[in-house]
Design an enzyme around this catalytic site. Structure first.
Site, PDB file in Angstrom:
ATOM      1  N   HIS A   1       0.845  -1.201   0.000  1.00 63.80           N
ATOM      2  CA  HIS A   1       0.000   0.000   0.000  1.00 63.80           C
ATOM      3  C   HIS A   1       0.873   1.240   0.000  1.00 63.80           C
ATOM      4  O   HIS A   1       1.835   1.330   0.757  1.00 63.80           O
ATOM      5  CB  HIS A   1      -0.909   0.005   1.238  1.00 63.80           C
ATOM      6  CG  HIS A   1      -1.691   1.273   1.399  1.00 63.80           C
ATOM      7  ND1 HIS A   1      -1.489   2.140   2.459  1.00 63.80           N
ATOM      8  CD2 HIS A   1      -2.668   1.825   0.637  1.00 63.80           C
ATOM      9  CE1 HIS A   1      -2.321   3.161   2.345  1.00 63.80           C
ATOM     10  NE2 HIS A   1      -3.050   3.001   1.250  1.00 63.80           N
ATOM     11  N   SER A   2       0.566   2.206  -0.880  1.00 59.81           N
ATOM     12  CA  SER A   2       1.200   3.514  -0.902  1.00 59.81           C
ATOM     13  C   SER A   2       2.727   3.385  -1.064  1.00 59.81           C
ATOM     14  O   SER A   2       3.197   2.805  -2.046  1.00 59.81           O
ATOM     15  CB  SER A   2       0.816   4.275   0.373  1.00 59.81           C
ATOM     16  OG  SER A   2       1.096   5.638   0.260  1.00 59.81           O
ATOM     17  N   TYR A   3       3.523   3.914  -0.110  1.00 61.92           N
ATOM     18  CA  TYR A   3       4.975   3.740  -0.164  1.00 61.92           C
ATOM     19  C   TYR A   3       5.357   2.274  -0.248  1.00 61.92           C
ATOM     20  O   TYR A   3       6.402   1.913  -0.810  1.00 61.92           O
ATOM     21  CB  TYR A   3       5.619   4.398   1.072  1.00 61.92           C
ATOM     22  CG  TYR A   3       6.998   3.896   1.409  1.00 61.92           C
ATOM     23  CD1 TYR A   3       8.105   4.307   0.677  1.00 61.92           C
ATOM     24  CD2 TYR A   3       7.197   2.992   2.454  1.00 61.92           C
ATOM     25  CE1 TYR A   3       9.385   3.839   0.979  1.00 61.92           C
ATOM     26  CE2 TYR A   3       8.457   2.525   2.773  1.00 61.92           C
ATOM     27  CZ  TYR A   3       9.548   2.945   2.028  1.00 61.92           C
ATOM     28  OH  TYR A   3      10.808   2.472   2.327  1.00 61.92           O
TER      29      TYR A   3
END
Length: 221
Positions: free
Chosen positions: A76-78
């Site tokens: 998720h995300s980074y």
């Protein structure tokens, strides 16, 4: 039974994947939620020297400790940076790689390379008095969110050919968060036959905002 490895985003921790992990386990699958160095349950380890490679090491170590031979890798995300780096080492063992509203670097790129001047100013300005440690870009520091090591945002990912061995690739874009840095990654792959593309009507934390949808997508993987 499928084995899943879940990787959280910047400033966060494994708690962000707790509900998703519970649902996957309830469906009969072994699931590991990785705690990245200096974040989440490991926030007491935080120091400015932590790199992206250290976080990739964390995932590889968790896979080995769990005894997984083949697995589905989710970020998720980074965490998209971290799972991409993991794929350059363990791609031949990854059945599916899934990006949940996540950064999707190309060969040689760092997170800095694929973010805008807005993010760059935040990364630099908020570590001014805590050198090398960046404040959350969304939300406030507290019981869950903590500072994030700057070096992880500056280190690039080098492809090795191992990442090309992954047979199935999934991208889930959250459409309810604007402005968002992620639509450009979705646009790059949405019409690519090598990718399975989904949209979720929610904010950035797609695994919580549309948990049932995400669980269904991952169970299909």
């Amino acid at each position: 039974m499928t084995d899943y490895v879940l990787v959280h985003g910047a400033w966060a921790g494994g708690w962000s994947h707790q509900g998703l992990a519970e649902d996957l386990r309830a469906a009969g699958h072994r699931t590991v939620v990785v705690e990245l160095s200096g974040l989440g349950e490991r926030r007491e380890e935080l120091h400015p020297g932590i790199t992206l490679s250290d976080h990739i090491d964390d995932v590889c170590a968790a896979v080995e400790e769990a005894g997984f031979d083949r697995f589905v890798l989710v970020g998720h995300s980074y965490g998209g940076m971290v799972i991409t780096g993991t794929a350059t080492r363990l791609g031949g063992r990854i059945d599916t790689i899934a990006y949940l509203d996540a950064f999707l670097p190309e060969d040689g790129q760092s997170l800095w390379d694929i973010t805008s001047e807005y993010e760059h100013r935040h990364y630099i300005d908020t570590q001014k008095f805590t050198p090398g440690l960046v404040a959350p870009i969304i939300g406030e520091m507290g019981r869950k969110l903590s500072r994030h090591p700057l070096l992880t945002l500056l280190e690039g990912v080098r492809f090795t050919g191992e990442e090309a061995k992954i047979a199935r690739r999934i991208y889930v874009l959250a459409t309810g968060w604007k402005p968002s840095p992620f639509p450009k990654f979705a646009a790059r792959i949405k019409d690519d036959a090598a990718w399975e593309y989904h949209e979720a009507d929610c904010g950035h934390d797609v695994m919580n905002g549309q948990r049932e949808q995400v669980v269904g997508i991952l169970l299909g993987a």
